[in-house]
Scaffold this motif. Structure first.
Motif, short mmCIF file in Angstrom:
data_model
loop_
_atom_site.label_atom_id
_atom_site.label_comp_id
_atom_site.label_asym_id
_atom_site.label_seq_id
_atom_site.Cartn_x
_atom_site.Cartn_y
_atom_site.Cartn_z
N SER A 99 0.85 -1.25 -0.13
CA SER A 99 0.10 0.02 -0.21
C SER A 99 0.76 1.29 -0.03
O SER A 99 0.37 2.23 -0.73
CB SER A 99 -1.19 0.04 1.31
OG SER A 99 -1.87 -0.94 1.30
N LEU A 100 1.96 1.14 0.76
CA LEU A 100 2.99 2.45 0.68
C LEU A 100 3.53 2.59 -0.72
O LEU A 100 3.87 3.54 -1.12
CB LEU A 100 3.77 2.36 1.88
CG LEU A 100 3.31 2.65 3.23
CD1 LEU A 100 4.15 2.11 4.39
CD2 LEU A 100 2.84 3.84 3.43
N ALA A 101 3.88 1.38 -1.30
CA ALA A 101 4.48 1.50 -2.76
C ALA A 101 3.64 2.08 -3.51
O ALA A 101 3.93 2.72 -4.45
CB ALA A 101 4.79 0.05 -3.03
N ASP A 102 2.17 1.80 -3.32
CA ASP A 102 1.12 2.36 -3.99
C ASP A 102 0.99 3.65 -4.31
O ASP A 102 0.64 4.50 -5.19
CB ASP A 102 -0.18 1.38 -3.99
CG ASP A 102 -1.20 1.99 -4.82
OD1 ASP A 102 -1.15 1.95 -5.79
OD2 ASP A 102 -2.64 2.18 -4.35
N LYS A 103 1.59 4.25 -3.34
CA LYS A 103 1.47 5.71 -2.70
C LYS A 103 2.92 6.51 -3.10
O LYS A 103 2.86 7.58 -2.91
CB LYS A 103 1.08 6.10 -1.36
CG LYS A 103 -0.48 5.53 -0.90
CD LYS A 103 -1.33 6.12 -1.68
CE LYS A 103 -2.71 5.42 -1.26
NZ LYS A 103 -3.58 5.88 -2.07
N GLY A 104 3.69 5.51 -3.78
CA GLY A 104 4.83 6.15 -4.08
C GLY A 104 5.99 6.27 -3.15
O GLY A 104 6.91 7.13 -3.17
N ALA A 105 5.74 5.67 -2.05
CA ALA A 105 6.57 6.04 -0.87
C ALA A 105 7.77 4.91 -0.74
O ALA A 105 8.55 5.15 -0.03
CB ALA A 105 5.67 5.64 0.45
N ILE A 106 7.64 3.73 -1.27
CA ILE A 106 8.60 2.51 -0.97
C ILE A 106 8.86 1.85 -2.48
O ILE A 106 7.97 1.69 -3.36
CB ILE A 106 7.90 1.63 0.02
CG1 ILE A 106 8.05 2.14 1.48
CG2 ILE A 106 8.38 0.08 -0.18
CD1 ILE A 106 7.56 1.41 2.37
N LYS A 107 10.00 1.31 -2.46
CA LYS A 107 10.27 0.36 -3.93
C LYS A 107 11.18 -1.04 -3.04
O LYS A 107 11.97 -0.60 -2.09
CB LYS A 107 11.20 1.10 -4.60
CG LYS A 107 10.68 1.98 -5.46
CD LYS A 107 9.80 1.39 -6.36
CE LYS A 107 9.09 2.41 -7.60
NZ LYS A 107 8.34 1.95 -8.63
#
Length: 342
Positions: A99-107
């Motif tokens: 979910s955080l990756a979906d928001k551009g926060a994590i890879k």
């Protein structure tokens, strides 16, 4: 703009309803050489590469001044990356991380622990009460309670895959922390769980818990844990990210040689056990801790290579269970430019 911890925690609601949560993009300042960074870890043998890279100076060689920060579950690590409390971390794919990756926060930038045929891996456990009631193999788990930290955790994923292949129904019980799951299993408050061998085998040896199967039989080549960072680091701090991977990779090489392949002999293995014991089972005498540390020897991916196929399978399951947004693509979760892909 960097997410503060409250904003990151708010985003974790996206584990169940990611599309309804708003967030700002994550930024991490550029670092010079001798950059101070924080690396998230669990006190598991499978996180040994972090300990080795720190203790043997591999991070320092790459110009990284590393502090380890310890957690008790995967999701809080994802929050820490998003909030800027941690720069790099190693843990399992979770709904919160996605979910955080979906928001551009994590890879996700690499792979660490994998299930491998022929290497003793994660075990399926049942309580003594369940075992005595006839739950002696995974196909007998129908209607039983399976422990997990949180919904959308790797325990949830593993249990669901086991249940699907056996055609049984499991009731999942969130208990937040690994220690709480262990206590619940030993006292019969839950029926089953799956966990790495350095925890599973001592539990089974106590007689309060029984091993009834191997996760690798249900999830061959499962990419259990991954290395991840902020999307900002992955995109705009390539030197720092490569330096982290290079140092971590050296730790993996040392670990596999000493604990899995045995190429360093008994002396090399014992030296490695001493190093790991500073972080894993540090509260136990060395002679008691050593057996568990050795029992937990699973191969780590050389070069932090990443099994993208396994990660995609996990992502698709999270989406199918509506634990994350149904629109997130693999490229939003993974940056495959830093390591070899499998």
């Amino acid at each position: 703009m960097k997410l503060n911890r409250r904003e990151a925690l708010a985003l974790m609601g996206g584990t169940l309803a990611a599309s309804t949560v708003a967030a700002s993009s994550l930024a991490t300042p550029a670092f010079a050489k001798n950059r101070k960074i924080t690396v998230g870890a669990l006190r598991f043998t499978s996180h040994a590469a972090s300990f080795i890279a720190l203790e043997r100076g591999y991070f320092q060689e790459m110009g990284l001044d590393v502090e380890l920060k310890f957690f008790q579950a995967a999701t809080p690590m994802a929050v820490a990356i998003a909030s800027g409390d941690v720069d790099f971390a190693v843990t399992a794919i979770s709904g919160g991380l996605i979910s955080l990756a979906d928001k551009g926060a994590i890879k996700v930038i690499g792979g660490v622990l994998s299930e491998e045929q022929g290497i003793d891996g994660q075990k399926i456990l049942v309580s003594d009460a369940a075992f005595k009631a006839g739950v002696t193999s995974p196909d007998k788990l129908d209607g039983k309670t399976f422990g997990m930290t949180t919904a959308g955790s790797s325990f949830h994923y593993m249990g669901s895959q086991i249940a699907a292949k056996e055609g049984v129904d499991l009731k999942f019980k969130p208990l937040q922390k690994v220690g709480a799951i262990i206590g619940a299993l030993k006292t019969g408050q839950i029926d089953a769980w799956s966990i790495v061998p350095h925890i599973a085998k001592p539990l089974a040896g106590s007689g309060a818990v029984h091993i009834i199967g191997d996760v690798s039989d249900y999830l061959p080549n499962y990419q259990v844990t991954t290395a991840f960072t902020s999307a900002k680091n992955a995109a705009e701090e390539p030197e720092m990210t490569r330096d982290f991977i290079a140092a971590y990779s050296k730790g993996i090489t040392d670990y596999n040689a000493a604990m899995v392949d045995g190429t360093l002999g008994d002396a090399g293995r014992e030296e490695m056990v001493d190093l790991i014991h500073q972080y894993v089972y540090a509260d136990k005498p060395r002679e008691k801790a050593a057996k568990s540390i050795i029992n937990g020897s699973m191969r780590l991916n050389p070069g932090v290579a990443m099994n993208v196929g396994s990660i995609e399978k996990q992502l698709n399951w999270f989406k199918s269970e509506k634990l994350v947004s149904g629109t997130i693509g693999l490229d939003q979760l993974v940056d495959s430019s830093y390591v070899k892909t499998l």
